[in-house]
Design an enzyme around this catalytic site. Structure first.
Site, PDB file in Angstrom:
ATOM      1  N   GLU A  60       0.829  -1.209   0.000  1.00  0.00           N
ATOM      2  CA  GLU A  60       0.000   0.000   0.000  1.00  0.00           C
ATOM      3  C   GLU A  60       0.862   1.257   0.000  1.00  0.00           C
ATOM      4  O   GLU A  60       0.681   2.164  -0.807  1.00  0.00           O
ATOM      5  CB  GLU A  60      -0.901  -0.020   1.254  1.00  0.00           C
ATOM      6  CG  GLU A  60      -1.859   1.138   1.312  1.00  0.00           C
ATOM      7  CD  GLU A  60      -2.716   1.173   0.074  1.00  0.00           C
ATOM      8  OE1 GLU A  60      -2.464   2.051  -0.773  1.00  0.00           O
ATOM      9  OE2 GLU A  60      -3.595   0.332  -0.087  1.00  0.00           O
ATOM     10  N   ASP A  94       1.143   3.948  -3.174  1.00  0.00           N
ATOM     11  CA  ASP A  94       0.677   5.331  -3.028  1.00  0.00           C
ATOM     12  C   ASP A  94       1.778   6.327  -3.402  1.00  0.00           C
ATOM     13  O   ASP A  94       1.546   7.281  -4.143  1.00  0.00           O
ATOM     14  CB  ASP A  94       0.228   5.595  -1.578  1.00  0.00           C
ATOM     15  CG  ASP A  94      -1.021   4.807  -1.197  1.00  0.00           C
ATOM     16  OD1 ASP A  94      -1.719   4.332  -2.108  1.00  0.00           O
ATOM     17  OD2 ASP A  94      -1.304   4.674   0.013  1.00  0.00           O
ATOM     18  N   SER A 123      -7.278   1.809  -4.007  1.00  0.00           N
ATOM     19  CA  SER A 123      -6.076   2.398  -3.423  1.00  0.00           C
ATOM     20  C   SER A 123      -5.220   3.128  -4.426  1.00  0.00           C
ATOM     21  O   SER A 123      -4.456   3.999  -4.068  1.00  0.00           O
ATOM     22  CB  SER A 123      -5.159   1.274  -2.964  1.00  0.00           C
ATOM     23  OG  SER A 123      -5.408   0.961  -1.684  1.00  0.00           O
TER      24      SER A 123
END
Length: 519
Positions: free
Chosen positions: A249, A253, A449
């Site tokens: 994650e 990002d 995400s």
């Protein structure tokens, strides 16, 4: 005799599948996050209704003005400190702007102070955590002053919304992947590198490896952005070396934002995965006078029903402050379709369901050369994930969604009974995912995400070109829906795509130049 008042919205019940496995050590030290009421609430509400209506005459307020006019009152902070002293608790940190006081002490002191019993629980998916049942109580002089007390329990509150493409997929159509700059070009992002902006990224665990970032940006021929790690509470940049865990994650990002807006500084706020940690990290980013992010990307969340109402309202209050400050918050709408992975009917994911964030859903994208040839709702089936979306049970219909309806997969439209999720969308299927480098491995990742940082990077480019923050953009986007590519095919379970806004992809995927013109 001190009267104790139950704190509204603090009720907790034993979660299904949880059982008490032992008592907490009374001498163990913990920190608890206390949120106080806002000064001049009525005046703040009036300002917010103008912002929500998209009134062009309202300018974002400064962090200093927010602290002075709408932060916690000095008297209220003094009352919390007096209460702390009385119970042997220490004040770890206070922030009038964020309306927060963090208290430290032992389990025994906190049990006594807030009239709670803390025990160790075990849950088949959440593992072991410290929990409580019933309500939290506060004495007379804090009644009405304290809005939320978080951190007494530390159960995991949210999950990351990313999906790594499985290494072996039976032939289900053609698998492709895109680099973030390729998607920026397919979505007609305006030129620019986000220079001078700061993008805040919220992470509830995991970490990034600087060597990964260096080699990834070099492979794209993009200048490496400045990435700064900000520890919140006991959080810090701690890569585990497992790309399937939170590292996936965090890295995803940063790589998406950095590849599209390499001129922007990226501040990554690391915290614990609990309601207290999550809210505190977003609050620290919103009120950060050092890094001053103008855009915040959140790729974590959980079904609305998993939140206590005190946590939901406290978090929403932080997001409201972001809107008043002109900070755009982009949040992933979830990867488990219309159920959001919850048992018992449809749910939307929070914080995406807050009316003060830009909720980002997912699509499956096919390109031909430099243009998009096909884009539909991301839905790879029960195992593969689908765009989160639906209708909030916690928040009413915002001014800018009045008159809209959700289209059901079974046909038929229903007028929105609450905040509709998502607002916008972007490529999210791992089958047509993003090529990234995580823990030294080239990987293809999808999930909503990826969409939150994609939109955050677009806003950073727009802010840099404009020389001022776009701020709370929802009212403007809904007034000019033609700035998004309308997605009309596919479903996310209970809801189907349709012309105009829908509960799978919102207004659609970005046409960056049109979005820039509208803002």
């Amino acid at each position: 005799m001190v009267n104790k008042h139950p704190l509204p919205g603090s009720e907790r019940t034993v979660e299904q599948g949880s059982k008490v496995v032992g008592q907490c050590d009374p001498a163990e030290r913990i920190e608890v996050f206390v949120m106080l009421r806002r000064q001049q609430q009525a005046q703040f509400d009036a300002l917010m209704s103008r912002i929500e209506a998209g009134d062009p005459g309202v300018k974002p307020i400064s962090r200093e003005a927010l602290a002075k006019d709408y932060g916690a009152a000095p008297d209220d902070i003094a009352k919390v400190k007096a209460f702390a002293t009385q119970h042997g608790l220490t004040v770890v940190r206070e922030d009038a702007a964020a309306r927060s006081v963090v208290l430290g002490g032992t389990i025994a002191q906190f049990q006594n102070a807030f009239a709670v019993k803390l025990e160790h629980y075990e849950h088949h998916t959440a593992g072991q955590f410290r929990g409580r049942t019933g309500t939290i109580s506060v004495p007379d002089d804090l009644h009405g002053v304290v809005e939320a007390v978080m951190g007494l329990d530390n159960r995991p509150q949210a999950r990351p919304h990313f999906r790594i493409r499985p290494p072996f997929q039976p032939a289900r159509g053609h698998q492709v992947s895109f680099t973030p700059p390729q998607l920026a070009s397919l979505y007609h992002f305006p030129q620019g590198d986000g220079g001078g902006e700061c993008v805040g990224i919220i992470e509830l665990g995991g970490g990034y490896d600087t060597a990964d970032l260096k080699s990834y940006f070099a492979s794209l021929g993009v200048a490496s952005p400045t990435v700064k790690s900000v520890g919140v509470d006991q959080g810090s940049n701690q890569p585990s070396g497992d790309p399937n865990g939170p590292d996936g994650e965090v890295t995803l990002d940063i790589e998406i934002v950095g590849a599209i807006a390499p001129g922007a500084k990226i501040a990554v706020y690391f915290t614990q995965n609990s309601d207290a940690g999550f809210i505190d990290a977003v609050s620290r980013a919103v009120h950060d006078t050092t890094n001053k992010p103008t855009v915040i990307s959140i790729s974590w969340g959980g079904p609305e029903s998993n939140w206590t109402s005190q946590s939901l309202q406290a978090f929403n209050g932080v997001l409201q402050s972001a809107a008043a400050l002109g900070v755009t918050v982009c949040a992933a709408s979830g990867d488990s379709g219309s159920s959001d992975g919850a048992s018992g009917g449809d749910q939307v994911d929070f914080p995406a369901s807050s009316p003060y964030v830009l909720a980002c859903g997912g699509t499956n994208l096919t390109a031909s050369g430099t243009s998009i040839s096909h884009e539909a709702v991301w839905n790879d089936g029960a195992e593969g994930g689908a765009s989160g979306g639906g209708v909030s049970r916690a928040f009413p219909v915002p001014a800018w969604q009045k008159g809209l309806s959700a289209t059901a997969s079974s046909g038929g439209k229903t007028a929105l009974s609450g905040r509709g999720v998502p607002d916008v969308a972007g490529d999210a299927s791992p089958v047509t995912g993003y090529s990234v480098l995580i823990d030294g491995t080239q990987t293809v990742v999808g999930g909503t995400s990826a969409v939150a940082p994609l939109w955050a990077a677009l806003i950073a480019r727009i802010n840099a070109a404009k020389g001022q923050p776009a701020g709370f953009i929802n009212p403007k986007l809904y007034r000019t829906p033609g700035v998004c590519n309308d997605i009309t095919q596919g479903n996310n379970g209970s809801f189907a795509a349709s012309a105009g806004w829908d509960a799978c992809t919102g207004l659609g995927s970005p046409n960056g130049q049109k979005v820039a013109a509208a803002l």
